[in-house]
Design an enzyme around this catalytic site. Structure first.
Site, short mmCIF file in Angstrom:
data_model
loop_
_atom_site.label_atom_id
_atom_site.label_comp_id
_atom_site.label_asym_id
_atom_site.label_seq_id
_atom_site.Cartn_x
_atom_site.Cartn_y
_atom_site.Cartn_z
N LYS A 141 0.85 -1.19 0.00
CA LYS A 141 0.00 0.00 0.00
C LYS A 141 0.88 1.24 0.00
O LYS A 141 2.00 1.12 0.50
CB LYS A 141 -0.95 0.02 1.19
CG LYS A 141 -0.37 -0.34 2.57
CD LYS A 141 0.81 0.39 3.14
CE LYS A 141 0.74 1.87 3.37
NZ LYS A 141 2.02 2.40 3.96
N TYR A 226 -4.63 3.95 6.11
CA TYR A 226 -5.13 3.01 7.13
C TYR A 226 -6.45 3.51 7.72
O TYR A 226 -7.32 2.71 8.08
CB TYR A 226 -4.12 2.81 8.26
CG TYR A 226 -2.93 1.97 7.86
CD1 TYR A 226 -2.96 0.59 7.99
CD2 TYR A 226 -1.77 2.56 7.36
CE1 TYR A 226 -1.88 -0.19 7.62
CE2 TYR A 226 -0.69 1.78 6.99
CZ TYR A 226 -0.73 0.41 7.12
OH TYR A 226 0.32 -0.35 6.75
#
Ligand code: NDP
Length: 372
Positions: A141, A226
């Site tokens: 990510k 996140y």
């Protein structure tokens, strides 16, 4: 002989004798749920690409604990790392590549999965090259630095008939999944409010994370993602709008990328998420408030590799300290062996990139509300 399922379950939850009571109270996850009840046949070979902090600090050690995949190749631009890690992980020279000869990996039958752990701006190129070499891909990510690149990555994997998954390790973490399962249970109604924050004080001013061309953005791309993830999995909904505010205390260090961003997301049910990400101070929490019984789920810390802590309706959660990376890679390998992908799919990564672009758009429009 001990029951194999119970051993697997204990291993998955990282359970100690002490914590089994709490796990029994929250019987939320087990290997059967995670792996769809199917045991993987083949232990898949993984090539790590980019031997930096995350690859060698977390992923390579985790691959010593995985059951369904193992480290079989390395890709690095640094000859001293090739030598050091080749020896340490017993990888033959024939299985160590650099960025120029990387495409030769097509001929290596010991590599089933290429795991891209490079700076963000390199994710798209190496995912596409890996897909063209016929390898399944796990990409860290944020999956890319734009929606456009993310779509190209998904298309390249589809065209080559390989799978694409994103390194969203918290999809396999029992603490975060306890909240997901609580939402799905509907026991206290819908989530009405999410507070998600993730930030830290960034050091070295010369690192790639502070260069827009390498990172794509600042704290938002790195750790704000996140919070987006948390709000999406905690509500089990997709946001319909974002409104964002940017703050900068150090215009020199953060000349190219964002330092601190707060933002709000509205969800179709009316739920609201209020989020913060920063490179200027430590903050890490996830709070979800539900519609009934004043029920709250709270995790803090919520997103790091280990030591997560929290409560669900005031009851402490204790799943021990599972190895998130081992769980993630095992789940992804099992999915591949079963001809599928986990919830951490390329499309899941693309959705986050769409939200990140909307957040940057809101900031560029003086904190206007941007619809998704
Ligand atoms: P590092 O800077 O520690 O490592 C990146 C590696 O990429 C370098 O060591 C280098 O490896 C290689 N590389 C190739 N070209 C360059 C270049 N021009 N500049 C810098 N490095 C280069 O980064 P991290 O390991 O912290 O992060 C890598 C990726 O993993 C990022 O996308 C990050 O977001 C993600 N990440 C995910 C985490 C998670 O919890 N899921 C946690 C931390 C990071 P070599 O010398 O072998 O070529």
């Amino acid at each position: 002989m001990k029951d194999e399922n119970s051993l697997n379950r204990r291993r998955f939850l990282g359970l100690t004798g002490k914590s089994i009571g709490a796990a029994a109270m929250f019987p939320l996850l087990n290997t059967k749920d995670l792996f769809g009840g199917i045991k993987s046949e083949k232990q898949l070979g993984i090539a790590l690409v980019g031997l930096g902090g995350y690859a060698m600090g977390q992923l390579a050690p985790a691959l010593k604990e995985t059951e369904h995949c193992k480290l079989t190749a390395l890709v690095t631009g640094t000859p001293s790392k090739a030598e050091r890690y080749g020896k340490e992980y017993d990888i033959p020279e024939s299985h160590i590549y650099n960025y120029e000869n990387f495409d030769e990996i097509v001929d290596n039958p010991d590599v089933d999965i290429v795991y891209v752990v490079l700076p963000n701006s390199m994710h798209a190129e190496y995912t596409i090259r890996a897909a063209n070499a016929g390898k399944h891909v796990i990409c860290e990510k944020p999956m890319a630095v734009s929606v456009e690149e993310s779509e190209q990555m998904i298309a390249a994997c589809k065209a080559n008939n390989v799978t694409l998954q994103i390194g969203y390790r918290l999809h396999f973490d029992p603490y975060n999944q306890a909240i997901v399962n609580h939402t799905k249970s509907g026991k206290n109604g819908l989530p009405k409010y999410v507070n998600a924050e993730f930030g830290f004080t960034i050091g070295n001013p010369n690192q790639w994370r502070l260069k827009k061309a390498m990172a794509g953005g600042g704290a938002m791309m790195d750790v704000g993602i996140y919070c987006i993830q948390a709000a999406r999995y905690a509500t089990q909904e997709e946001p319909v709008s974002v409104t964002a505010q940017e703050f900068k205390t150090d215009a020199v260090k953060f000349a190219e990328v964002d330092e601190t961003i707060t933002w709000q997301m509205e969800f179709p049910s009316g739920a609201v998420a209020n989020c913060n990400t920063t490179y200027n101070f430590r903050t890490e929490r996830l709070q979800v408030s539900y519609e009934r019984n004043n029920f709250q789920a709270i995790l803090s810390p919520a997103y790091i590799y280990g030591g997560l802590k929290g409560t669900l309706g005031g009851e402490p959660l204790d799943f021990g300290n599972p190895n998130q990376q081992a769980l993630q890679m095992d789940a992804m390998a099992v999915a591949i062996n079963n001809g599928t992908v986990t919830s951490a799919s390329g499309e899941e990564g693309l959705q986050d990139m769409k939200i990140i672009e909307a957040i940057y758009k809101s900031i560029a429009m003086n904190s206007a509300r941007v619809e998704l």
